[in-house]
Write an enzyme that holds these catalytic residues in place. Sequence first.
Site, PDB file in Angstrom:
ATOM      1  N   ASP A  10      57.685  75.607  43.314  1.00 29.58           N
ATOM      2  CA  ASP A  10      58.518  75.811  42.136  1.00 29.58           C
ATOM      3  C   ASP A  10      58.927  77.283  42.057  1.00 29.58           C
ATOM      4  O   ASP A  10      59.131  77.922  43.093  1.00 29.58           O
ATOM      5  CB  ASP A  10      57.731  75.347  40.891  1.00 29.58           C
ATOM      6  N   HIS A  35      59.783  77.892  34.651  1.00 31.82           N
ATOM      7  CA  HIS A  35      59.720  76.509  35.126  1.00 31.82           C
ATOM      8  C   HIS A  35      58.429  76.227  35.903  1.00 31.82           C
ATOM      9  O   HIS A  35      57.735  75.230  35.665  1.00 31.82           O
ATOM     10  CB  HIS A  35      60.954  76.261  35.995  1.00 31.82           C
ATOM     11  N   SER A  72      61.777  67.200  35.911  1.00 28.96           N
ATOM     12  CA  SER A  72      60.898  68.285  36.348  1.00 28.96           C
ATOM     13  C   SER A  72      59.579  68.258  35.594  1.00 28.96           C
ATOM     14  O   SER A  72      58.560  68.696  36.118  1.00 28.96           O
ATOM     15  CB  SER A  72      61.545  69.644  36.069  1.00 28.96           C
TER      16      SER A  72
END
Length: 761
Positions: A146, A219, A534
Amino acid sequence: MEWRTCNSRLALFSAAAVVVVLFSACHVSAGEGARAGTYIVHMAKHAMPAEFAEHRAWYGASLRSVSGAGAELLYAYDTVAHGFSARLTPAQARALERLPGVVAVHPERRYELHTTRTPEFLGLDRNEGLFPMTGTAADVVVGVLDTGVWPERPSFDDAGLGPVPAAWKGACEQGTNFSASACNRKLIGARFFAKGYEASMGPIDESRESRSPRDDDGHGTHTSTTAAGAARGMAPRARVAAYKVCWLGGCFSSDILAAMDAAVADGCHVLSLSLGGGSADYYSDSVAIGAFAAMEKGVLVSCSAGNAGPAAASLSNVAPWITTVGAGTLDRDFPAPVLLGDGRNYSGVSLYSGKPLPASLPLVYAGNATNSTSGNLCTPGTLIPEKVRGKVVLCDRGVNARVQKGYVVRDAGGAGMVLANTAANGEELVADAHLLPATGVGQRAGDAIRAYLRADPSPTATIAFSGTQVGVRPSPVVAAFSSRGPNAVTPEILKPDLIAPGVNILAAWTGAVGPTGLAVDPRRVEFNIISGTSMSCPHVSGLAALLRGAHPDWSPAAIRSALMTTAYSAYSGAGAGAILDVATGQAATPFDFGAGHVDPTSAVDPGLVYDLAPEDYLDFLCALNYTSLQIASVAKRPNYTCAAKPYAVSDLNYPSFSVAFATASGDGVGAAPATVEHARTLTNVGAPGTYKVAASATAQGGTVKVTVDPTELSFAKAGEKKSYTVSFTAPSLPSGSTGFGRVVWSDGKHVVASPVALTWT
Ligand SMILES: *[C@@H]1O[C@H](CO)[C@@H](O)[C@H](O)[C@H]1NC(C)=O
Ligand SMILES: *[C@@H]1O[C@H](CO)[C@@H](O)[C@H](O)[C@H]1NC(C)=O
Ligand SMILES: *[C@@H]1O[C@H](CO)[C@@H](O)[C@H](O)[C@H]1NC(C)=O
Ligand SMILES: *[C@@H]1O[C@H](CO)[C@@H](O)[C@H](O)[C@H]1NC(C)=O
Ligand SMILES: *[C@@H]1O[C@H](CO)[C@@H](O)[C@H](O)[C@H]1NC(C)=O
Ligand SMILES: *[C@@H]1O[C@H](CO)[C@@H](O)[C@H](O)[C@H]1NC(C)=O
């Protein structure tokens, strides 16, 4: 320069056949310099000529033979792939493809990120005893590919965890704002992969992001703490390893493949990838290639399905050796209704937590406060300050980020914002941590508010912020953004596999940007609430880690089977219907939710599993009629030859059924019904017992007959395998017709359910 390369190559390879290739390669190389891109080159490792001491030297020599003496490898791959990546012109890539030992040369692809109450919603708080929290559970490592990690968050607290597992071979790489001491017994590894990114995009701008595992985006911190965070994660005893592959300009496949290579070699048991790049044949898809090798080594790869819903056939990451995760809602909401001057109110959602709005303010439609044809969307620079100052502004959803619209309104002097869905999002509400008092409303409310704006000469509105509401019903519902089937690459494999929470998910956040991720957002938060597949993917990654801890001997396919066959596709309670799709307000189908919503407490004891070994996936590749080279790209099997027997994609021992019928030519009326047969094998992972089947399917416009043989399977001991066939007989229906059903085995205690999807093309 070119000649020297060629000469040195000639010395290395003495075979006459090679010389011809090299000359043409040199010719190409000299004539073409520009238009270089990154290519991933798959090599037949066993074919290395004896002159070379090691593969890297051979790879380098192969590269230099087509692109000059100075050419360097970006990466050499050795675990999930054999080969390398490098900068090449298209002509050099073609020349390289002709060299001996080269299996395939694929241009790099760019991937994108598929941007609590979750443990309680999933029932994990009530059932902690089901999952061992010590011993094997604490040895499971989840690798998260990520944007990196912000290690100072409490979710990475390692209190109570034993030493790093002895088998762990990973590293804590240091770099900008990230020291080797950032890792601990929770975050046991952190690496970054930027060579492919920098080769295409130029050096990383260190004033904007850290050239290190440090997460400047948020994220990666969010996904890794969702999977295995100490407090709120799915697998609180599992360890986390962060592999930073995504940068401001995207995630490049040469870096992703290198990270998968490292993660598998380091000793991860589960890989979590909340990113994707559309669908492509497996042999040219780096994530599919890396995932195949991971699967062979017993590593489960869990990927997001994508946020391209509700359009049909919008999935990413559909290889059958990947677990593909769609998104549903939680039973939690953040209500923020809009109250209009006419006394009516409409429900909305928001995470705004600052100063509330006055009781009544003028309301204006952004499309009436702009000179721009796209001003209704509140894109930067489109609002006329005189027309919005001090007002609540109604902006339409779409094109730019939802939180950015709020910034645009605030920047133009607006006091608040109502963000209204259009048909593209229907009634799906996603709460955002807006910079100004703002709320999101569905399409119906948006239409009603626009009508009020037209009807009332001096419209007014305000927004009430009501905090957090739990126990929302119905829940879950399939998120509108969640990508949908059918599977465009292999229609005979149903995808997504299942759904998990992906709307308004709370997890840890970076300290580098505020909750909106906008540069203009000065706020800093330890946790943030965001939405996307996600977010659902790491839920399943963490649950897979729990199952792996509970059943260390289960294969990745067995773990996925347990998660799928125990998933629920209807609400609980007598007469409750199928899980709803928020995009339509109607019952969702297996194309939306696969096997259904994950139910971890059932998954730990599924009774039976549909297991798969690497050889089964090789049979699947043979059934796809892949060439020897294509199989070599995916599976790294040199010269693999499919046996001279019939293969069928429908025989892959998958825990779901996707049946593709051909529509008869012409109008198909009167065409004889067709029968498609699938073979399956169940493995007993529970007590001895007898299972009976119930199977049915329906299609609009025709009757579907489902026949299972045998209808009863008795298992005398654990590990025993029993096979059955299921035949689907249906008339020819118009192209585009669909049908759905279920095949359910039960011993009275366990329910082993498989979804069925039928398509006519
Ligand atoms: C590194 O950290 C310092 C202090 O926290 C910060 O000012 C700087 O912007 C960071 N650099 C990057 C590239 O994130
Ligand atoms: C919204 O309207 C309903 C009646 O339609 C009313 O019961 C409710 O209290 C109103 N909500 C607010 C926040 O005013
Ligand atoms: C706003 O614009 C719409 C067309 O987009 C128009 O129909 C409407 O009359 C306008 N309203 C005002 C108050 O100007
Ligand atoms: C909109 O158009 C008016 C009149 O042409 C002009 O004065 C104004 O500057 C424009 N505003 C914006 C934001 O473009
Ligand atoms: C593979 O080839 C066989 C024989 O030509 C054909 O019947 C079958 O449909 C092909 N399978 C796929 C998935 O294309
Ligand atoms: C693979 O096939 C090639 C050409 O068909 C042959 O030269 C090579 O020896 C084979 N390799 C193996 C391992 O069988």
